[in-house]
Design a protein around this motif. Structure first.
Motif, PDB file in Angstrom:
ATOM      1  N   VAL A  96       1.091  -1.177   0.042  1.00  0.00           N
ATOM      2  CA  VAL A  96      -0.066   0.033  -0.033  1.00  0.00           C
ATOM      3  C   VAL A  96       0.794   1.286   0.081  1.00  0.00           C
ATOM      4  CG1 VAL A  96      -1.739   1.188   1.342  1.00  0.00           C
ATOM      5  CG2 VAL A  96      -1.957  -1.191   1.280  1.00  0.00           C
ATOM      6  N   MET A  97       0.520   2.230  -0.676  1.00  0.00           N
ATOM      7  CA  MET A  97       1.319   3.693  -0.832  1.00  0.00           C
ATOM      8  C   MET A  97       0.237   4.615  -0.035  1.00  0.00           C
ATOM      9  SD  MET A  97       3.772   4.033  -4.045  1.00  0.00           S
ATOM     10  CE  MET A  97       4.829   5.371  -3.013  1.00  0.00           C
ATOM     11  N   ASP A  98       0.696   5.327   0.912  1.00  0.00           N
ATOM     12  CA  ASP A  98      -0.018   6.526   1.505  1.00  0.00           C
ATOM     13  C   ASP A  98       0.423   7.727   0.720  1.00  0.00           C
ATOM     14  OD1 ASP A  98      -1.052   8.472   3.006  1.00  0.00           O
ATOM     15  OD2 ASP A  98       0.376   8.409   4.547  1.00  0.00           O
ATOM     16  N   LEU A  99      -0.528   8.195  -0.009  1.00  0.00           N
ATOM     17  CA  LEU A  99      -0.195   9.529  -0.814  1.00  0.00           C
ATOM     18  C   LEU A  99      -1.159  10.366  -0.382  1.00  0.00           C
ATOM     19  CD1 LEU A  99      -0.418   8.045  -4.550  1.00  0.00           C
ATOM     20  CD2 LEU A  99       1.527   8.183  -2.921  1.00  0.00           C
ATOM     21  N   SER A 100      -1.236  10.528   1.001  1.00  0.00           N
ATOM     22  CA  SER A 100      -1.931  11.762   1.671  1.00  0.00           C
ATOM     23  C   SER A 100      -1.280  12.911   1.434  1.00  0.00           C
ATOM     24  CB  SER A 100      -1.823  11.572   3.268  1.00  0.00           C
ATOM     25  OG  SER A 100      -2.676  10.411   3.595  1.00  0.00           O
ATOM     26  N   ILE A 101      -2.104  13.966   1.061  1.00  0.00           N
ATOM     27  CA  ILE A 101      -1.547  15.395   1.176  1.00  0.00           C
ATOM     28  C   ILE A 101      -2.557  16.381   1.733  1.00  0.00           C
ATOM     29  CG2 ILE A 101      -0.293  15.143  -1.468  1.00  0.00           C
ATOM     30  CD1 ILE A 101      -3.103  15.934  -2.810  1.00  0.00           C
ATOM     31  N   ALA A 102      -3.345  15.877   2.674  1.00  0.00           N
ATOM     32  CA  ALA A 102      -3.926  16.755   3.702  1.00  0.00           C
ATOM     33  C   ALA A 102      -4.143  16.206   5.032  1.00  0.00           C
ATOM     34  CB  ALA A 102      -5.497  17.064   2.883  1.00  0.00           C
ATOM     35  N   GLY A 103      -4.082  17.127   5.817  1.00  0.00           N
ATOM     36  CA  GLY A 103      -4.272  16.635   7.496  1.00  0.00           C
ATOM     37  C   GLY A 103      -2.941  16.588   7.939  1.00  0.00           C
ATOM     38  N   VAL A 123       5.374   9.298  -0.550  1.00  0.00           N
ATOM     39  CA  VAL A 123       6.223  10.174  -1.493  1.00  0.00           C
ATOM     40  C   VAL A 123       6.455  11.204  -0.593  1.00  0.00           C
ATOM     41  CG1 VAL A 123       6.321  11.514  -3.648  1.00  0.00           C
ATOM     42  CG2 VAL A 123       4.890   9.322  -3.372  1.00  0.00           C
ATOM     43  N   PRO A 124       7.741  11.249   0.049  1.00  0.00           N
ATOM     44  CA  PRO A 124       8.054  12.238   1.116  1.00  0.00           C
ATOM     45  C   PRO A 124       8.074  13.774   0.692  1.00  0.00           C
ATOM     46  CG  PRO A 124       9.837  10.547   0.912  1.00  0.00           C
ATOM     47  CD  PRO A 124       8.779  10.212  -0.095  1.00  0.00           C
ATOM     48  N   LEU A 125       8.060  13.879  -0.563  1.00  0.00           N
ATOM     49  CA  LEU A 125       8.184  15.318  -1.313  1.00  0.00           C
ATOM     50  C   LEU A 125       6.753  15.970  -0.835  1.00  0.00           C
ATOM     51  CD1 LEU A 125       9.314  17.645  -2.846  1.00  0.00           C
ATOM     52  CD2 LEU A 125       8.673  16.281  -5.094  1.00  0.00           C
ATOM     53  N   TYR A 126       5.673  15.044  -0.935  1.00  0.00           N
ATOM     54  CA  TYR A 126       4.296  15.530  -0.703  1.00  0.00           C
ATOM     55  C   TYR A 126       4.414  16.249   0.679  1.00  0.00           C
ATOM     56  CZ  TYR A 126       2.711  12.300  -4.586  1.00  0.00           C
ATOM     57  OH  TYR A 126       2.490  12.072  -5.831  1.00  0.00           O
ATOM     58  N   ALA A 127       4.614  15.706   1.773  1.00  0.00           N
ATOM     59  CA  ALA A 127       4.735  16.119   3.046  1.00  0.00           C
ATOM     60  C   ALA A 127       5.247  17.310   2.996  1.00  0.00           C
ATOM     61  CB  ALA A 127       5.439  15.269   4.081  1.00  0.00           C
ATOM     62  N   VAL A 128       6.404  17.558   2.263  1.00  0.00           N
ATOM     63  CA  VAL A 128       7.189  18.927   2.321  1.00  0.00           C
ATOM     64  C   VAL A 128       6.544  19.992   1.489  1.00  0.00           C
ATOM     65  CG1 VAL A 128       9.273  20.118   1.715  1.00  0.00           C
ATOM     66  CG2 VAL A 128       9.428  17.922   2.763  1.00  0.00           C
ATOM     67  N   ALA A 129       6.006  19.599   0.396  1.00  0.00           N
ATOM     68  CA  ALA A 129       5.304  20.515  -0.497  1.00  0.00           C
ATOM     69  C   ALA A 129       3.813  21.143   0.334  1.00  0.00           C
ATOM     70  CB  ALA A 129       4.726  20.021  -1.929  1.00  0.00           C
ATOM     71  N   GLN A 130       3.427  20.044   1.150  1.00  0.00           N
ATOM     72  CA  GLN A 130       2.094  20.407   1.728  1.00  0.00           C
ATOM     73  C   GLN A 130       2.169  21.534   2.841  1.00  0.00           C
ATOM     74  OE1 GLN A 130       1.080  18.358   5.238  1.00  0.00           O
ATOM     75  NE2 GLN A 130      -1.113  18.394   4.864  1.00  0.00           N
ATOM     76  N   THR A 131       3.369  21.579   3.458  1.00  0.00           N
ATOM     77  CA  THR A 131       3.729  22.718   4.546  1.00  0.00           C
ATOM     78  C   THR A 131       3.769  23.862   3.836  1.00  0.00           C
ATOM     79  OG1 THR A 131       6.066  22.736   4.234  1.00  0.00           O
ATOM     80  CG2 THR A 131       4.713  21.055   5.918  1.00  0.00           C
ATOM     81  N   TYR A 132       4.086  24.078   2.507  1.00  0.00           N
ATOM     82  CA  TYR A 132       4.410  25.345   1.817  1.00  0.00           C
ATOM     83  C   TYR A 132       2.899  25.603   1.283  1.00  0.00           C
ATOM     84  CZ  TYR A 132       9.411  25.199   2.088  1.00  0.00           C
ATOM     85  OH  TYR A 132      10.893  25.149   2.470  1.00  0.00           O
ATOM     86  N   ILE A 133       2.499  24.628   0.499  1.00  0.00           N
ATOM     87  CA  ILE A 133       1.108  25.055   0.013  1.00  0.00           C
ATOM     88  C   ILE A 133      -0.051  25.297   1.010  1.00  0.00           C
ATOM     89  CG2 ILE A 133      -0.925  24.366  -1.452  1.00  0.00           C
ATOM     90  CD1 ILE A 133       1.464  22.457  -2.905  1.00  0.00           C
TER      91      ILE A 133
END
Length: 423
Positions: A96-103, A123-133
């Protein structure tokens, strides 16, 4: 030095689980070890992932299926995602891949790791981008140091494999974003990194900092899934210069990783015309030295919204026959919305059908034996035996429920061809 000499975590994992995996895959233990050392197979398993069942990926081991789940800004309901996790595993997903981008992504990831005995990817980049967006900033302002810290944090949490778009170069980003592509860049991670490179006029930090990434991955036996940031998002884009430049770079990085004691998979194309699937898969495998290939579909037509799980299953079966090792599911929700629980189940089953079809075409003993068993059971009208060998016994039960006490199926009834000849 061999891969095992450089990676103590992998050595311990193989010592503890190698014999069981050899039995499960019906492969000699020495052959598995040799494939791991040559980089044509990977053993997923982060020691920090409590309760994990380690998993082999790479033919001739059984072709595996991944299910993507995770929150989005439009649909952020963590209990629903946890139910999807259960649904995916119950349907037979191998990872399973956790692709969460909210919360709260750290908390979501921890909950999924605790509930998931299968390897979990991110995808660790998602977590970083989320903090900016989330605070209204441009992810092009990302500090690469923050990205590496996030990768290390997730490795420490127990994530087993990570998509990292290391092969996306500054030149490739320019070609894909401003060239003649129909769809440009369709990978979320690829688009974020491309935006960062083009805005800052710098090279990809995951490429320039690849040795640092290897140090983190090796310490936790995290398998790097080298992402296809420039995968084709339309059939007309498949096989262009941007895609192949990235593939060539991924092959070089995979070799560097193996020499450093780090396991790697290669992520493959998205949309590919059916006539080109075999050439794509064989080309990627050759340029990446036979590393396990993880493919999204491929989707063999662009015009099937709502039915992309079928488009992807057709491409997936062809890809397996050509050498793909790992299928990422597509659901009926692809390109439209976040999948629901029923979509997750449908997507997993479609990819499992594709894997079986491809392995049967390859003449794999287990796949051929299952096909033969179904034929014998159908001739005998032995519904219990059919159910046992079926990819989806629960669906069989549901369909048969109104006529479960009959010998024949409800389509033929007294016109059953098998009964006519048997009686």
């Amino acid at each position: 030095m061999s891969l095992f000499d450089r990676n103590p975590a992998l050595t311990a994992l193989f010592a503890d689980h190698g014999a069981d995996l050899a039995c499960e895959e019906q492969l000699p233990l020495a052959d598995i070890r040799g494939a791991l050392e040559s980089g044509t197979m990977v053993l997923l398993g982060n020691p920090a992932h409590t309760g994990l069942r380690p998993l082999l990926i790479g033919q001739p081991a059984r072709v595996k299926v991944n299910a993507n789940i995770g929150t989005s800004p439009f649909q952020n309901h963590v209990p629903c995602e946890m139910r999807k996790l259960e649904t995916a595993l119950a349907a037979g997903a191998d990872t399973v891949m956790d692709l969460s981008i909210a919360g709260d992504l750290t908390a979501i990831r921890a909950a999924m790791l605790a509930a998931c005995p299968a390897p979990l990817g991110t995808v660790p980049l998602y977590a970083v981008a989320q903090t900016y967006i989330d605070r209204g900033d441009d992810p092009a302002a990302m500090d690469p140091e923050v990205l590496f810290r996030e990768i290390e944090r997730q490795a420490e949490q127990g994530v087993d494999f990570m998509t990292v778009h290391c092969g996306l170069t500054r030149r490739g980003a320019e070609w894909a974003a401003h060239g003649e592509r129909t769809m440009g860049i369709v990978s979320r991670g690829g688009s974020i990194l491309a935006r960062w490179m083009l805005r800052n006029d710098k090279e990809n930090p995951l490429l320039t900092g690849f040795d640092r990434l290897l140090d983190i991955a090796r310490a936790h036996n995290v398998t790097l899934s080298l992402g296809d940031g420039l995968r084709p998002g339309a059939g007309s884009d498949a096989g262009d210069a941007a895609q192949w430049e990235e593939v060539i770079t991924l092959g070089r990085l995979a070799r560097r990783a193996l020499e450093a004691g780090v396991q790697c998979m290669i992520e493959g194309p998205g949309h590919v015309c059916m006539a080109e699937v075999e050439a794509q898969i064989r080309g990627i495998k050759k340029l990446t030295h036979g590393a396990p290939l993880y493919v999204l579909g491929p989707l063999v037509t662009d015009i099937a919204p709502g039915w992309d799980h079928i488009a992807g299953a057709i491409g997936g079966a062809l890809a397996v026959r050509a050498g793909a090792d790992f299928l990422c599911y597509l659901t009926p929700a692809e390109h439209l919305t976040l999948p629901g629980e029923a979509d997750v189940r449908t997507g997993v089953m479609a990819s499992r059908v594709a894997a079986q079809a491809g392995e049967n075409a390859l003449g794999r003993p287990a796949a051929r034996a299952a096909e033969a068993a179904m034929g014998r059971a159908r001739k005998a009208l032995d519904w219990d035996a059919m159910r046992e060998v079926s990819l989806d016994p629960a669906e069989m039960d549901e369909r048969r429920k109104p006529h479960r006490h009959e010998d024949a199926c409800a389509m033929c009834g007294n016109f059953c061809a098998v009964k006519m000849l048997r009686d």
